[in-house]
Enzyme design. Structure first.
Site, short mmCIF file in Angstrom:
data_model
loop_
_atom_site.label_atom_id
_atom_site.label_comp_id
_atom_site.label_asym_id
_atom_site.label_seq_id
_atom_site.Cartn_x
_atom_site.Cartn_y
_atom_site.Cartn_z
CB CYS A 155 -0.92 4.80 1.73
SG CYS A 155 -0.76 5.14 3.42
CB CYS B 1 -5.15 3.64 8.24
SG CYS B 1 -3.82 2.98 7.25
CB CYS C 251 3.63 1.38 -2.65
SG CYS C 251 3.28 2.18 -1.08
CB CYS D 252 5.71 -2.18 -3.05
SG CYS D 252 5.99 -3.31 -1.67
CB CYS E 24 8.21 2.67 2.90
SG CYS E 24 8.17 0.87 2.99
CD GLU F 78 -0.19 10.70 3.24
OE1 GLU F 78 -1.14 9.98 2.92
OE2 GLU F 78 0.73 11.01 2.47
N1 SAH Z 1 4.29 -2.16 4.66
C1 SAH Z 1 3.05 -2.72 5.08
C2 SAH Z 1 1.99 -1.72 5.47
C3 SAH Z 1 1.81 -0.50 4.64
S1 SAH Z 1 1.07 -0.57 3.04
C4 SAH Z 1 2.52 -3.64 4.03
O1 SAH Z 1 3.10 -3.72 2.97
O2 SAH Z 1 1.55 -4.34 4.29
C5 SAH Z 1 -0.64 -0.79 3.27
C6 SAH Z 1 -1.28 -1.54 2.12
O3 SAH Z 1 -1.55 -0.67 0.99
C7 SAH Z 1 -0.42 -2.65 1.60
O4 SAH Z 1 -1.20 -3.78 1.34
C8 SAH Z 1 0.09 -2.05 0.32
O5 SAH Z 1 0.59 -3.02 -0.54
C9 SAH Z 1 -1.12 -1.32 -0.17
N2 SAH Z 1 -0.88 -0.35 -1.23
C10 SAH Z 1 0.23 0.35 -1.49
N3 SAH Z 1 0.07 1.13 -2.57
C11 SAH Z 1 -1.18 0.91 -3.01
C12 SAH Z 1 -1.94 1.41 -4.10
N4 SAH Z 1 -1.43 2.29 -4.94
N5 SAH Z 1 -3.21 0.97 -4.23
C13 SAH Z 1 -3.74 0.07 -3.38
N6 SAH Z 1 -3.07 -0.44 -2.34
C14 SAH Z 1 -1.80 -0.04 -2.17
#
Ligand code: SAH
Length: 349
Positions: free
Chosen positions: A339, A111, A125, A122, A118, A98
């Site tokens: 995302c 973006c 996420c 986390c 991944c 995406e």
């Molecule tokens: N792996 C990298 C980039 C991808 S994630 C990183 O961790 O920075 C992009 C951003 O979206 C990150 O800050 C991530 O923690 C955040 N993110 C992931 N899931 C989310 C959610 N459900 N709500 C808000 N932000 C989220």
């Protein structure tokens, strides 16, 4: 279509610099200007050799058997009233990724994803739910920008590598992608208009400071203590906050620029007064900017987002203590799948 044939040993042209493409065309017994033509097509967002109408049919046929264009193809576009567009792309091996196109007062931004899936794990996420499928190539990253430019008919001047995936897990392809973006004969995007976001892979940060001191860095922080951060982000068990903050200091010292710390606000988890007090202590005196993002609710997640009122309160507290902060604008709220959600929902349907 030629592009749908097996990959075999056909050479992928979408990752190449102009110089590399010229060398390859010469090795094929073709003229150098043919490389320039193909290169121009790629940067106009072409998805197949068939579209390259100024190439002789014979050359197109020859390319179809010797070469390929590994670029993402749009399978779905969601459009919001504010101009935000979310793309679902299919890659040549049927993996999906995406990207999100956004309109800001300073111009258009996108973006991009750096991996399909991944493996960082986390807890909040969606992108990591099914693990890592594979790394994207540089051409697949650039292809997201090119396809969106072509679909919108608008130039994109700002790039954030903040889609699915951990860019520093795919460092070499990321580096090639950044150089392709920057190349005058490709996209000519200023390094200062590019931001890479990491969950905190410390060796990657050190390498990035050396290789790309002009590119902006964002850190997904999300928690001010090791106990909470390790619970939310397994990467913290390997690179705890003292190491992460030391790497950030290195970036700030070498570049003289601010780091954006992303902080996804989770109700009752990391948004209480004591959490914010710890966050202030962690960032005090640093060249930091905090981007507060009320968590996007992800299906089957144990976490819910803080209210926008609470987000604004926290923003004010940070500002009052001299730490610049913003609450992330809600772009495209009606298509506001966090995302990785579009990709997940497609897999499940
Ligand atoms: N792996 C990298 C980039 C991808 S994630 C990183 O961790 O920075 C992009 C951003 O979206 C990150 O800050 C991530 O923690 C955040 N993110 C992931 N899931 C989310 C959610 N459900 N709500 C808000 N932000 C989220």
């Amino acid at each position: 279509m030629a592009e749908e044939k097996a990959v075999g040993n056909r050479k992928n042209l979408s990752d190449m610099t102009l110089e590399e493409m010229r060398v390859w065309f010469l090795s094929l017994g073709e003229k150098r200007f043919r490389a320039d033509q193909v290169y121009r097509w790629i940067y106009q967002g072409a998805g197949s050799f068939d579209e390259m109408k100024n190439l002789p049919v014979n050359l197109r046929k020859k390319l179809a058997v010797t070469a390929r264009l590994a670029v993402p193809h749009i399978v779905q576009v969601q459009r919001a009233a504010d101009g935000t567009r979310k793309y679902l792309f299919r890659l040549e091996d049927d993996n999906c990724i995406e990207s999100v196109f956004m309109k800001y007062h300073y111009g258009n931004a996108i973006c991009v994803s750096s991996q399909a899936g991944c493996r960082m794990g986390c807890a909040f996420c969606a992108s990591t739910r099914e693990g890592l499928a594979r790394n994207l190539s540089a051409g697949e990253m650039a292809g997201q920008v090119l396809a969106a430019q072509r679909e919108t008919g608008e130039r994109i001047g700002h790039i954030v590598v903040m889609g699915s995936g951990e860019p520093f897990e795919n460092y070499d392809a990321l580096a090639r992608f950044l150089r392709l973006l920057h190349a005058k004969d490709a996209l000519g995007i200023s390094m200062r208009h590019i931001t890479v976001s990491t969950c905190g892979l410390v060796p990657g940060i050190h390498r990035f400071v050396r290789d790309f001191p002009q590119v902006n860095l964002a850190i997904s922080l999300h928690a001010p203590t090791d106990a909470l951060r390790s619970r939310l982000m397994p990467v913290n068990r390997k690179y705890p906050l003292t190491e992460l903050m030391a790497a950030c200091e290195d970036y700030m010292a070498q570049t003289g620029r601010r780091i954006t710390f992303e902080y996804a606000l989770m109700k009752g988890i990391n948004d209480r007064d004591e959490d914010i007090a710890r966050l202030l202590a962690l960032l005090a005196g640093k060249r930091a900017h905090v981007n507060l993002i009320p968590l996007n609710a992800v299906r089957e997640s144990a976490f819910s987002g803080s209210s926008r009122t609470r987000a604004r309160e926290i923003c004010q507290i940070l500002e009052d203590h001299g730490i610049p902060a913003t609450v992330r604008r809600r772009l495209g709220s009606e298509i506001d799948a966090a995302c990785g959600q579009l990709r997940l929902s497609r897999k499940r349907s």
